[in-house]
Scaffold this active site. Structure first.
Site, PDB file in Angstrom:
ATOM      1  N   HIS A 198       0.814  -1.214   0.000  1.00 22.22           N
ATOM      2  CA  HIS A 198       0.000   0.000   0.000  1.00 22.22           C
ATOM      3  C   HIS A 198       0.846   1.262   0.000  1.00 22.22           C
ATOM      4  O   HIS A 198       0.528   2.243  -0.657  1.00 22.22           O
ATOM      5  CB  HIS A 198      -0.884   0.033   1.245  1.00 22.22           C
ATOM      6  CG  HIS A 198      -2.036  -0.907   1.178  1.00 22.22           C
ATOM      7  ND1 HIS A 198      -2.727  -1.153   0.019  1.00 22.22           N
ATOM      8  CD2 HIS A 198      -2.641  -1.635   2.128  1.00 22.22           C
ATOM      9  CE1 HIS A 198      -3.687  -2.011   0.268  1.00 22.22           C
ATOM     10  NE2 HIS A 198      -3.669  -2.322   1.542  1.00 22.22           N
ATOM     11  N   ARG A 341      -9.966  -3.763 -18.354  1.00 26.47           N
ATOM     12  CA  ARG A 341      -9.634  -5.168 -18.159  1.00 26.47           C
ATOM     13  C   ARG A 341     -10.463  -5.699 -16.997  1.00 26.47           C
ATOM     14  O   ARG A 341     -10.544  -5.046 -15.950  1.00 26.47           O
ATOM     15  CB  ARG A 341      -8.143  -5.311 -17.842  1.00 26.47           C
ATOM     16  CG  ARG A 341      -7.718  -6.743 -17.639  1.00 26.47           C
ATOM     17  CD  ARG A 341      -6.243  -6.877 -17.455  1.00 26.47           C
ATOM     18  NE  ARG A 341      -5.821  -6.402 -16.150  1.00 26.47           N
ATOM     19  CZ  ARG A 341      -4.558  -6.411 -15.731  1.00 26.47           C
ATOM     20  NH1 ARG A 341      -3.604  -6.836 -16.563  1.00 26.47           N
ATOM     21  NH2 ARG A 341      -4.232  -5.979 -14.550  1.00 26.47           N
ATOM     22  N   GLU A 441      -0.512 -13.027 -22.231  1.00 22.80           N
ATOM     23  CA  GLU A 441       0.479 -12.975 -21.148  1.00 22.80           C
ATOM     24  C   GLU A 441       0.821 -14.358 -20.603  1.00 22.80           C
ATOM     25  O   GLU A 441       1.556 -14.481 -19.637  1.00 22.80           O
ATOM     26  CB  GLU A 441       0.006 -12.040 -20.029  1.00 22.80           C
ATOM     27  CG  GLU A 441      -1.381 -12.301 -19.511  1.00 22.80           C
ATOM     28  CD  GLU A 441      -1.853 -11.261 -18.489  1.00 22.80           C
ATOM     29  OE1 GLU A 441      -1.052 -10.446 -18.006  1.00 22.80           O
ATOM     30  OE2 GLU A 441      -3.055 -11.287 -18.168  1.00 22.80           O
ATOM     31  N   ASN A 464       4.776  -8.272 -18.614  1.00 20.79           N
ATOM     32  CA  ASN A 464       5.136  -8.485 -17.198  1.00 20.79           C
ATOM     33  C   ASN A 464       4.898  -9.942 -16.817  1.00 20.79           C
ATOM     34  O   ASN A 464       5.730 -10.587 -16.184  1.00 20.79           O
ATOM     35  CB  ASN A 464       4.290  -7.603 -16.271  1.00 20.79           C
ATOM     36  CG  ASN A 464       4.396  -6.144 -16.603  1.00 20.79           C
ATOM     37  OD1 ASN A 464       5.322  -5.742 -17.302  1.00 20.79           O
ATOM     38  ND2 ASN A 464       3.464  -5.344 -16.130  1.00 20.79           N
ATOM     39  N   ASP A 465       3.743 -10.443 -17.207  1.00 20.56           N
ATOM     40  CA  ASP A 465       3.443 -11.838 -16.897  1.00 20.56           C
ATOM     41  C   ASP A 465       4.020 -12.790 -17.931  1.00 20.56           C
ATOM     42  O   ASP A 465       4.489 -13.870 -17.585  1.00 20.56           O
ATOM     43  CB  ASP A 465       1.927 -12.040 -16.795  1.00 20.56           C
ATOM     44  CG  ASP A 465       1.426 -11.638 -15.426  1.00 20.56           C
ATOM     45  OD1 ASP A 465       2.032 -12.061 -14.437  1.00 20.56           O
ATOM     46  OD2 ASP A 465       0.460 -10.858 -15.352  1.00 20.56           O
ATOM     47  N   CYS A 512       1.121  -3.786 -23.454  1.00 16.65           N
ATOM     48  CA  CYS A 512       0.884  -2.926 -22.286  1.00 16.65           C
ATOM     49  C   CYS A 512       1.745  -3.290 -21.085  1.00 16.65           C
ATOM     50  O   CYS A 512       1.569  -2.731 -20.010  1.00 16.65           O
ATOM     51  CB  CYS A 512      -0.595  -2.944 -21.899  1.00 16.65           C
ATOM     52  SG  CYS A 512      -1.165  -4.570 -21.374  1.00 16.65           S
TER      53      CYS A 512
HETATM   54  C1  PEP Z   1       1.296  -7.617 -17.773  1.00 18.79           C
HETATM   55  O1  PEP Z   1       1.258  -8.746 -17.253  1.00 18.79           O
HETATM   56  O2  PEP Z   1       2.184  -7.262 -18.556  1.00 18.79           O
HETATM   57  C2  PEP Z   1       0.264  -6.615 -17.445  1.00 18.79           C
HETATM   58  C3  PEP Z   1       0.241  -5.459 -18.048  1.00 18.79           C
HETATM   59  O3  PEP Z   1      -0.610  -6.929 -16.452  1.00 18.79           O
HETATM   60  P1  PEP Z   1      -0.308  -6.778 -14.894  1.00 18.79           P
HETATM   61  O4  PEP Z   1       1.009  -6.069 -14.738  1.00 18.79           O
HETATM   62  O5  PEP Z   1      -1.441  -6.006 -14.323  1.00 18.79           O
HETATM   63  O6  PEP Z   1      -0.271  -8.195 -14.448  1.00 18.79           O
HETATM   64 MG    MG Z   2      -0.504  -9.371 -16.262  1.00 22.25          MG
END
Ligand code: PEP
Ligand code: MG
Length: 608
Positions: A198, A341, A441, A464-465, A512
């Site tokens: 947080h 999303r 992802e 990211n994932d 993204c």
């Molecule tokens: C990702 O996984 O790249 C993504 C944008 O989603 P998050 O970071 O919210 O998991």
């Molecule tokens: Mg993700």
């Protein structure tokens, strides 16, 4: 900043909120609260209970006041963190058991409350679970405040800060962080914590840097030590040398001037030197970021992480509450697109509703995102209904996270049709042609993206994932952070494969993940064929600027070279040199990166 004779020392942690602060630290040392313990007469029980009631009321007023201050300062969504504290205050177990303890033990109420609260804290401490850890912090925070109000001793020292300070603490609860008068707050450093805690969310919203996970700080630092806090690189430099200060100072000036220039130029489309337009959208977590999105010239919202509506509040927003939030967003951006999303809960986004999901051994591989939504179709349908209703007010699109196969997507689409049918039957307006997309992802989705494309309108690649699942590297684990490499050849190949498939079948695709907002990788992504990116609002101006310095031709050549290489570090180095040359000038905030390299990948140390 006065320069002492002490030796410069460098501490590494996890970069959590961007920015650089130069200043003096304020050490948050846990205050030793004296809690009296004495016997009371039978006739005094009522009086003790009444003191307890008054302390609870005072605590409630204080927390409500902090909540209001945070709402005024950072916005309603950040302030909702304190709703969890108000819930603890009303917890019948804590309150009733304290009263019983006073009645049975005939001891003063401070002692009784301490006994009961410690019983709960001890029980919670035994449970190794992210959700419980967060609740434990809430209970500790509120219990401490109640004890202060019972004993009449002033609470923690952070509220006494009277000058601009960088706060260093073992861990910071939201209410402690909020106690710092915000005009004096320059940044946070904590020994514990993660990028999703947080306090990090608050630091980002307040625009101050934060570094978490820096070990051994409280043992070695002194109140008043002078430091540089680099939230970009995750570094804290204590007693910086004159040269370090100078370099950081120069880079900071350069960054500020450059960011102003980027912002001035940020309106209008981002077109490469050879005439290719690249769409630049923004990733947001709440409507409080919309003004910034508009200011930076983003061409829409490419990722709205709606789960934060839930994560900050502690319980699921109703369909109506969601509808209001989504409608506000699409109206504010209209005619630009807003990609909402659906909830990406689970994984590191810990569920506060314990009744919904038992703790899982591997939550990132468990019931996360679309899997959670399909397990709880009623929650999912509420969300879809709110989104559909908001679609009547602007350019709204729906996106499903973490799809791993066709079946999940088909079920999600079926539920969407059911909700559409219900709205039609009730004559509620919505956009019947609303576009539906999915995140790419999970490696399986990347491999079958051509099949998935038959069931949706667009893709957004979540690197990211994708990176964590492809490379088997937990994105939040500091021990394997060095393996989490956007320059990994396997990731480049997968990206190329997805983009090529999409081009072949003419299926819209954007990206993204954080990689899209990193200037180092922009040319590579464009070279691989991407023509749409979604990045954090603060990155929009620099990304648009860089696009205008690039040509698709040279980016393609760069991507082709990168695809022939095997070493992620060398790939990244090549990308960095390429982008630095186009950003004209030295790399912004190069110092932290230089230190990281010279000290060997982020070990604490003294640079000779
Ligand atoms: C990702 O996984 O790249 C993504 C944008 O989603 P998050 O970071 O919210 O998991
Ligand atoms: Mg993700």
């Amino acid at each position: 900043m006065a320069l002492g004779t002490e030796i410069e020392k460098i501490y590494w942690g996890i970069p959590a909120a961007p920015g650089v602060a130069f200043g003096t630290i304020f050490l948050d040392v846990e205050d030793d609260l004296y809690v009296p313990n004495y016997a009371i007469e039978e006739g005094a029980v009522e009086g003790e209970i009444s003191r307890f009631d008054q302390a609870l009321l005072k605590t409630w007023q204080e927390i409500s006041q902090i909540r209001q201050q945070v709402a005024d300062w950072l916005g309603e969504e950040e302030a909702q963190i304190f709703d969890a504290h108000l819930v603890v205050l009303e917890d019948p177990a804590l309150i009733d058991e304290t009263i019983e303890e006073v009645e049975n033990s005939r001891r003063n109420v401070e002692h009784a409350f301490l006994t009961i609260s410690q019983k709960y804290i001890a029980a919670f401490q035994k449970i190794d679970d992210e959700f419980i850890k967060e609740r434990l912090n809430d209970i500790k925070d509120v219990s401490r405040r109640i004890l202060h109000n019972l004993t009449g001793e002033a609470p923690g020292s952070l509220g006494t800060i009277q000058e601009r300070r960088i706060v260093v603490a073992h861990d910071l609860t939201p209410s402690k962080a909020a106690a710092v008068p915000h005009r004096y707050l320059q940044g946070f450093v904590t020994e514990a914590g993660s990028q999703t805690s947080h306090v990090v969310i608050m630091a980002k919203a307040a625009g101050v840097p934060a570094v978490v996970g820096v070990h051994g700080l409280l043992k070695t630092l002194q109140n008043g030590d002078e430091v540089i806090l680099d939230g970009f690189e995750g570094v804290l430099i204590v007693h910086p040398r004159k040269e370090t200060l100078f370099r950081y100072g120069e880079e900071k000036k350069l960054r500020e001037v450059r960011e102003q220039e980027f912002l001035k130029l940020s309106r209008g489309p981002a077109v490469t030197r050879d005439g290719h337009q690249i769409e630049v959208m923004a990733n947001i977590e709440g409507n409080n970021e919309i003004p910034r999105v508009r200011e930076t010239g983003a061409e829409g919202i490419g990722l709205y992480r709606t789960e934060y509506l839930f994560l900050k509040g502690g319980s699921f927003p109703t369909e109506e509450e969601q509808f209001v939030a989504y409608k506000e967003a699409v109206e504010a951006l209209n005619p630009a697109p807003v990609i909402l999303r659906t909830y990406d809960l689970g994984g590191d986004k810990v569920l506060q509703r314990r009744d919904l999901l038992d703790p899982e051994d591997n939550p990132f591989l468990g019931c996360r995102a679309i899997r959670f939504s399909l397990l709880y179709p009623e929650i999912f349908k509420d969300q879809l209904s709110a989104m559909l209703r908001a679609s009547a007010y602007g350019n709204l699109r729906i996106m499903f996270p973490m799809v791993s196969g066709i079946e999940e997507l088909e079920i999600a689409n079926r539920l969407l049709r059911v909700v559409k049918g219900k709205l039609t039957a009730s004559q509620v307006e919505f956009d019947p042609e609303v576009k539906v997309g999915i995140m790419i992802e999970v490696p399986s989705a990347a491999h079958i993206c051509d099949h998935l494309a038959d069931h949706c309108d667009f893709f957004s690649i979540g690197t990211n994932d994708l990176m964590q699942y492809l490379l088997a590297v937990d994105r939040g684990n500091e021990n394997v952070a060095h393996l989490y490499e956007p320059g990994h050849p396997a990731l480049l190949r997968v990206l190329r494969q997805v983009v090529e498939q999409c081009m072949r079948i003419n299926h819209p695709v954007s990206i993204c993940g954080e990689m899209a907002g990193d200037p180092v990788f922009l040319a590579l992504l464009i070279g691989l064929g991407l023509r749409s990116v979604s990045v954090s609002p603060n990155s929009v101006p620099s990304i648009k600027y860089l696009i205008r310095q690039l040509s698709v031709g040279e980016s393609k050549a760069l991507a082709a070279d990168a695809l022939k290489m095997t070493d992620p570090v060398r790939i990244q180095k090549m990308m960095r040199e390429f982008s630095n040359a186009r950003l004209e000038g030295p790399e912004v905030l190069y110092e932290g990166a230089r230190l990281r390299r010279e000290l060997g990948g982020g070990r604490d140390g003294v640079l000779e």
